[in-house]
Motif scaffolding. Sequence first.
Motif, short mmCIF file in Angstrom:
data_model
loop_
_atom_site.label_atom_id
_atom_site.label_comp_id
_atom_site.label_asym_id
_atom_site.label_seq_id
_atom_site.Cartn_x
_atom_site.Cartn_y
_atom_site.Cartn_z
N ILE A 99 -9.91 88.34 49.28
CA ILE A 99 -8.44 87.81 48.66
C ILE A 99 -7.92 89.11 47.76
O ILE A 99 -8.55 89.20 46.61
N ALA A 100 -7.49 90.00 48.27
CA ALA A 100 -6.82 90.38 47.03
C ALA A 100 -5.58 89.87 46.84
O ALA A 100 -5.53 90.06 45.38
N THR A 101 -4.56 89.26 47.41
CA THR A 101 -2.89 88.94 46.74
C THR A 101 -2.48 87.64 47.19
O THR A 101 -2.94 87.16 48.28
N VAL A 102 -2.80 86.59 46.06
CA VAL A 102 -1.40 85.97 46.65
C VAL A 102 -0.81 85.08 46.14
O VAL A 102 -0.49 85.34 44.61
N GLY A 103 0.23 84.68 46.09
CA GLY A 103 2.02 84.22 46.40
C GLY A 103 2.58 83.71 47.04
O GLY A 103 1.65 82.81 48.01
N ARG A 104 3.92 83.43 47.14
CA ARG A 104 4.49 83.16 47.67
C ARG A 104 6.02 83.92 48.08
O ARG A 104 6.20 84.63 47.78
N TYR A 105 6.61 83.49 48.85
CA TYR A 105 7.77 84.19 49.96
C TYR A 105 8.72 83.16 50.01
O TYR A 105 8.92 81.51 49.81
N GLU A 106 10.31 83.42 49.40
CA GLU A 106 11.01 82.91 49.22
C GLU A 106 12.45 84.11 49.80
O GLU A 106 12.44 85.24 49.50
N ASP A 107 13.16 82.47 51.57
CA ASP A 107 13.39 84.24 52.35
C ASP A 107 14.87 82.84 52.27
O ASP A 107 14.61 81.92 52.86
N GLU A 108 15.66 84.29 52.24
CA GLU A 108 17.38 83.77 53.45
C GLU A 108 17.27 84.16 54.08
O GLU A 108 17.06 86.22 54.53
N LEU A 109 18.09 83.59 55.44
CA LEU A 109 17.96 84.54 56.57
C LEU A 109 19.26 84.16 57.19
O LEU A 109 20.44 82.85 57.37
N VAL A 110 19.71 85.08 58.44
CA VAL A 110 20.90 84.76 58.43
C VAL A 110 20.35 84.88 60.53
O VAL A 110 19.82 85.86 61.30
N ARG A 111 21.64 84.34 61.75
CA ARG A 111 21.79 84.83 63.17
C ARG A 111 22.05 86.11 62.88
O ARG A 111 23.19 85.99 62.74
N VAL A 112 21.23 87.09 64.11
CA VAL A 112 22.93 87.77 64.48
C VAL A 112 22.59 88.11 65.34
O VAL A 112 21.36 88.61 66.21
N ASP A 113 23.29 87.93 66.48
CA ASP A 113 23.31 88.32 67.98
C ASP A 113 22.10 87.31 68.47
O ASP A 113 21.26 88.10 69.34
N GLY A 114 22.01 86.72 67.76
CA GLY A 114 21.38 85.26 68.58
C GLY A 114 20.08 85.44 67.78
O GLY A 114 19.05 84.29 68.43
#
Length: 131
Positions: A99-114
Amino acid sequence: MAFTPASLEDSFEITNLVVEYNVRYDNGDPLFAETFTEDGVFDSSLNGIFEGRKALVDFMNEFATRYTGRHFCANHVVTTDGERARHESYFYFLVGSKIATVGRYEDELVRVDGRWKFKRRVFRHDEKKQQ
């Protein structure tokens, strides 16, 4: 409208987008930028901030020359608010069997063309030393 737990369909589509992102990233595929909106942002505490498709493609072309490994995400939490979504997950990156790296993602998403796309993907690595 407030963010609420995602439907099973939205949750599946968003976690599948994460898988697509990971596989394209691991293969050094510049099409990983297609998982983002045209003006999407990748904000990484390890690699910097990249805004827009061209910057994302340029990042991938450079990153692919430096690292070979596998990205994994777990413990997905997905909430939606109509055409917007939030996604959080834990992350680890393997190089060989280490394991080289650990962490977390926090994402904002939008719907584009479905389809769901990352508007902003924030990665923060854990700064504590692994034991």
